[in-house]
Design an enzyme around this catalytic site. Structure first.
Site, short mmCIF file in Angstrom:
data_model
loop_
_atom_site.label_atom_id
_atom_site.label_comp_id
_atom_site.label_asym_id
_atom_site.label_seq_id
_atom_site.Cartn_x
_atom_site.Cartn_y
_atom_site.Cartn_z
CG HIS A 3 43.94 26.32 -7.66
ND1 HIS A 3 43.08 26.35 -8.73
CD2 HIS A 3 44.16 27.61 -7.32
CE1 HIS A 3 42.81 27.61 -9.04
NE2 HIS A 3 43.45 28.41 -8.19
CG HIS A 49 43.94 30.49 -5.19
ND1 HIS A 49 44.64 30.74 -6.34
CD2 HIS A 49 44.84 30.58 -4.17
CE1 HIS A 49 45.91 30.97 -6.04
NE2 HIS A 49 46.06 30.87 -4.73
CG ASP A 54 39.09 32.40 -7.51
OD1 ASP A 54 40.04 32.02 -6.81
OD2 ASP A 54 39.17 32.53 -8.76
CG HIS A 55 39.45 28.15 -8.24
ND1 HIS A 55 39.47 27.77 -9.55
CD2 HIS A 55 39.97 29.40 -8.21
CE1 HIS A 55 39.99 28.76 -10.29
NE2 HIS A 55 40.30 29.75 -9.49
CG HIS A 77 47.65 29.67 -9.99
ND1 HIS A 77 47.67 31.03 -10.23
CD2 HIS A 77 46.49 29.43 -9.31
CE1 HIS A 77 46.55 31.57 -9.70
NE2 HIS A 77 45.84 30.62 -9.15
CG ASP A 120 42.90 30.17 -11.50
OD1 ASP A 120 41.92 30.04 -12.26
OD2 ASP A 120 42.85 30.78 -10.42
CG HIS A 161 39.58 33.13 -13.76
ND1 HIS A 161 38.91 33.96 -12.90
CD2 HIS A 161 40.29 32.27 -12.99
CE1 HIS A 161 39.20 33.62 -11.64
NE2 HIS A 161 40.04 32.59 -11.66
FE FE Z 1 40.98 31.70 -9.89
ZN ZN Z 2 43.72 30.61 -8.44
#
Ligand code: FE
Ligand code: ZN
Length: 253
Positions: A52, A54, A56-57, A110, A127, A165
């Protein structure tokens, strides 16, 4: 295929999929840890997989593809700035270099475009599903998220769940609050505390472990339904209402 975690940020896992000197990574939020891993292992980066949009990905992808021009497999509905091979629900994709075939599962909730990758007993779910928890419902509805989790839950129980995570300890504390009498949650907590204490990841888990301990897959458990009823002030009308009540409770903490 060998699967190893590459740690990123505070608590992210970038999953490294290795086969005969070839390496694919899932959700590289940072490039640095991946580049260091490649240097140490001597592997060749062959592909990037994305669940996805985001940061942090996907945050490390631009730097990685600048060095290694590899295909980036990801959602059709988001992350278009980095994805070179958009994947639709139900598609099967052969990751070049690994020769492993993955099935794509749409798991909106999400984010709306979130996808998961499943191959022969292993699941990369970003996530959406966490160890004893699930992602926040940022973009979708509770009904979408519950349906997405139900799709993942329909995979074989021995499936290994590789989430993005390390949240398992805090998720288990919440799980215990929801179901104080669930002995499987306490047993898993003890096991996870030991792993984390030894500096080891608590993931992957199996779907079977998640069924036993994850309140966000246990919408049919009488104890979880009872907890939802207390929150709502009346019996939940369906699984979505149960899931939604528990998710809102978690959000409020
Ligand atoms: Fe994340
Ligand atoms: Zn995420």
């Amino acid at each position: 295929m060998q699967i190893e975690p590459i740690k990123a940020f505070e608590d992210n896992y970038i999953w490294a999929l290795r086969r005969e000197g070839q390496l694919a990574v899932v959700d590289p939020g940072e490039a640095g840890p991946v580049l260091r891993f490649l240097e140490t292992s001597g592997d060749r980066l062959c592909a990037i997989m994305v669940t996805h949009r985001h940061g942090d990905h996907i945050g490390g992808i631009a730097e990685l593809v600048a060095r290694y021009p590899v295909p980036v497999f990801g959602p059709t509905r988001e992350a278009a700035e980095v994805v070179t091979h958009p994947l639709r629900d139900g598609a099967t994709v052969c990751i070049p270099g690994l020769d492993d075939e993955f099935t794509v599962i749409d798991v909106p909730g999400h984010t709306l475009g979130h996808i998961a990758f499943y191959s022969d007993g292993v699941l990369f779910c970003g996530d959406t599903l966490f160890g004893a928890g699930c992602g926040r419902v940022f973009e979708g509805t509770m009904a979408q998220m519950q349906a997405s989790l139900a799709r993942l839950a329909a995979l074989p129980p021995e499936t290994l769940v590789y989430c993005a995570h390390e949240y398992t300890q805090s998720c288990l504390r919440f799980a215990h609050t929801v179901e104080p009498d669930n002995a499987a949650i306490d047993a898993r907590s003890a096991k996870v505390d030991e792993l984390i204490g030894a500096g080891r990841p608590s993931v992957p888990s199996t779907l079977a472990e998640e069924f036993a301990t994850n309140p966000f897959l246990r919408w049919q458990s009488p104890a979880v339904i009872a907890a939802a009823a207390t929150l709502l002030g009346h019996a939940p009308v369906n699984d979505v209402a149960t899931f939604g009540a528990i998710r809102l409770w978690r959000d409020s903490l």
